[in-house]
Design an enzyme around this catalytic site. Structure first.
Site, PDB file in Angstrom:
ATOM      1  N   LYS A 256       0.833  -1.202   0.000  1.00 47.29           N
ATOM      2  CA  LYS A 256       0.000   0.000   0.000  1.00 47.29           C
ATOM      3  C   LYS A 256       0.870   1.255   0.000  1.00 47.29           C
ATOM      4  O   LYS A 256       0.412   2.338  -0.319  1.00 47.29           O
ATOM      5  CB  LYS A 256      -0.935  -0.023   1.204  1.00 47.29           C
ATOM      6  CG  LYS A 256      -1.986  -1.110   1.060  1.00 47.29           C
ATOM      7  CD  LYS A 256      -2.905  -1.222   2.250  1.00 47.29           C
ATOM      8  CE  LYS A 256      -3.714  -2.508   2.108  1.00 47.29           C
ATOM      9  NZ  LYS A 256      -4.416  -2.909   3.291  1.00 47.29           N
ATOM     10  N   ARG A 257       2.130   1.099   0.377  1.00 42.63           N
ATOM     11  CA  ARG A 257       3.021   2.267   0.411  1.00 42.63           C
ATOM     12  C   ARG A 257       3.577   2.617  -0.969  1.00 42.63           C
ATOM     13  O   ARG A 257       4.127   3.679  -1.163  1.00 42.63           O
ATOM     14  CB  ARG A 257       4.177   2.016   1.387  1.00 42.63           C
ATOM     15  CG  ARG A 257       3.751   2.161   2.833  1.00 42.63           C
ATOM     16  CD  ARG A 257       4.916   1.855   3.757  1.00 42.63           C
ATOM     17  NE  ARG A 257       5.290   0.443   3.655  1.00 42.63           N
ATOM     18  CZ  ARG A 257       4.737  -0.527   4.378  1.00 42.63           C
ATOM     19  NH1 ARG A 257       3.799  -0.233   5.248  1.00 42.63           N
ATOM     20  NH2 ARG A 257       5.097  -1.783   4.246  1.00 42.63           N
TER      21      ARG A 257
END
Ligand code: GLU
Length: 487
Positions: A256-257
């Protein structure tokens, strides 16, 4: 035969992610292929990590994708609900008490600080997977009661026994087994009186009659813990399928980063992807039909679904493939639907007040065959709204490196200036005339015209592009190309 009941069990700690959507979708296809039930259970017991819109995003975007949910927080079946774990605490407490009474669980009063110190000491001593030292496992009953009377903070742990094998036939990976010596006396009730994931999932999968639990491979190491609880509670576990990871192009697990890639379904929705296409694409991440076809409707996919074809190697998230699939679906749209998809993006990006609706309809229509996603219309139509200067490059120089191209655009400009009625048909006619008069055709005809009129080597139908650009702009563009090559 027992009816298939499958569940997608998101924790509302984030919006619906590509990985979550893929898990939901495989559960859904499986359930529907066997005329079973698809359930969404909200696993919200990790209170600190829940986000405000997490549950909404999960449910709303699953439904947007076309995944009908048979049972969930707002479609309840009296026998199986509630579907939010925070509403099931009493149910969990009943089984925690049972485990305590039967001597299969115990209260642990060790403080987090002490546990941390022990853990660090173990790590220092080279222990790869530090474990709880079972300090409270055999506490004297009186001591426990005294502590409880004093409201001493504590957790509840399950009693694990040594030398037991926990094995299951994973529907993706085949035989998987763990030795109980590798499992801790793990916590089932936290000090805030909220059960842990591993306890909630076992109780819910049992009470909800789940037949198959399909989830991401990060849960493989949880499975033996769950099997321990299933056996202590004397229940049969569902079948398990742990889907392989989804990677980016570099082979790294989607994180998700990673900001180089949209990862949430709402991002794709906001960019004008079609739900049918995203559904089609996600279904192929980790599974593919026996006929190897790429374009399949939801009904096709339900029919063709075959759990034996779940992929055993990681799936690559290929945005180009998703765009291609989306473009296939966009091509098939009725114009009105296509217009609803694209026009709002155009209106938001550009001031259309000086253009007629016929003009903007024609503009979007010429891109229907090539558009990958709704918002792309903004980039594709830039030349119609922004003035740019002519820029040459070696390929363009090559096109104008001869007298016939120069003569062609000169004649074309004259012809356009002399057109009495500015229409697509008249522009087409003029191009035909020039083709005859100057005896040039194909690339030699269209390339100089396209570059001179639009400063670009590629684009949709030429006559329509020229018409939409307006006589004034096209004549101006041709003049600047002429001036550039006359120098
Ligand atoms: N709540 C878990 C998650 O979001 C679900 C795990 C499971 O399906 O058992 O990963």
């Amino acid at each position: 035969m027992q009816k298939e009941r499958l569940r997608y069990a998101p924790s509302p700690t984030g919006f619906l992610h590509i990985g979550g959507a893929r898990t939901a979708l495989i559960n859904y296809l499986w359930a529907k292929h066997y005329q079973g039930t698809f359930i969404v259970r909200i696993e919200d017991t990790d209170i600190a990590r829940n986000i405000k819109d997490g549950e909404r995003s999960q449910l709303e975007n699953l439904r947007w994708l076309g995944i009908e949910i048979d049972e969930t927080v707002d479609v309840k079946d009296a026998k199986y609900g509630p579907y939010r774990q925070s509403d099931r605490i009493e149910i969990y407490n009943k089984y925690i008490n049972q485990l305590l009474e039967e001597g299969n669980a115990y209260r642990c009063f060790c403080s987090p600080e002490v546990l941390n110190q022990i853990k660090e000491a173990q790590i220092k001593a080279g222990i790869y997977a530090p474990k709880y030292q079972k300090t409270c496992r055999n506490l004297n009953k009186n001591i426990v009661e005294e502590k409880l009377a004093n409201n001493a903070e504590h957790v509840i742990r399950v009693k694990n026994n040594p030398d037991i094998t926990f094995a299951w036939n994973d529907l993706v990976r085949g035989e998987v087994s763990f030795n109980s010596n590798d499992i801790d006396d793990f916590v089932i009730l936290k000090s805030n009186k909220i059960p842990t994931y591993n306890l909630g999932v076992v109780i819910d999968d049992h009470l909800m009659d789940i037949t198959v639990a399909i989830r991401g491979e990060e849960h493989i190491s949880n499975t033996p813990k769950q099997l321990l609880l299933f056996s202590l509670l004397k229940w049969t576990a569902p079948k398990f399928a742990h889907l392989t990871i989804i990677t980016n192009h570099d082979g790294k697990k989607l994180s998700k980063r990673d900001l180089s890639l949209h990862q949430f379904i709402e991002d794709y929705r906001n960019e004008g992807y079609l739900p049918e296409a995203v559904f089609n694409f996600l279904a192929l991440l980790g599974w593919n039909p026996a006929d190897n076809s790429e374009i399949n409707t939801k009904a096709d996919l339900i029919k063709k679904f075959d759990e034996k074809r779940l992929s055993k190697s990681p799936s690559i998230f290929d945005i180009k493939k998703m765009q291609w699939i989306n473009s296939v679906y966009i091509k098939k749209l009725d114009f009105e639907v296509y217009k609803n998809l694209t026009l709002p993006f155009l209106k938001e990006a550009y001031d259309l007040s000086n253009y007629s609706s016929e003009w903007s309809d024609l503009l979007i229509s010429i891109y229907q065959k090539q558009l990958s996603y709704g918002k792309e219309i903004v980039d594709l139509t830039k030349i119609f709204f922004t003035e740019t200067d002519f820029k040459n490059d070696s390929e363009i120089d090559e096109v104008f490196n001869n007298d016939s191209a120069k003569l062609l655009i000169k004649e074309f400009k004259n012809g356009l200036n002399n057109l009495e009625v500015w229409s697509v048909d008249n522009i087409k006619l003029l191009i035909k005339q020039l083709q005859k008069e100057l005896s040039i055709k194909g690339k030699a005809l269209f390339m100089p015209l396209r570059i001179a009129a639009s400063f670009s080597m590629h684009g949709p139908e030429l006559a329509k592009t020229i018409y939409l650009l307006s006589k004034k702009n096209v004549v101006k563009n041709i003049t600047s190309v002429e001036q550039f090559y006359d120098k």
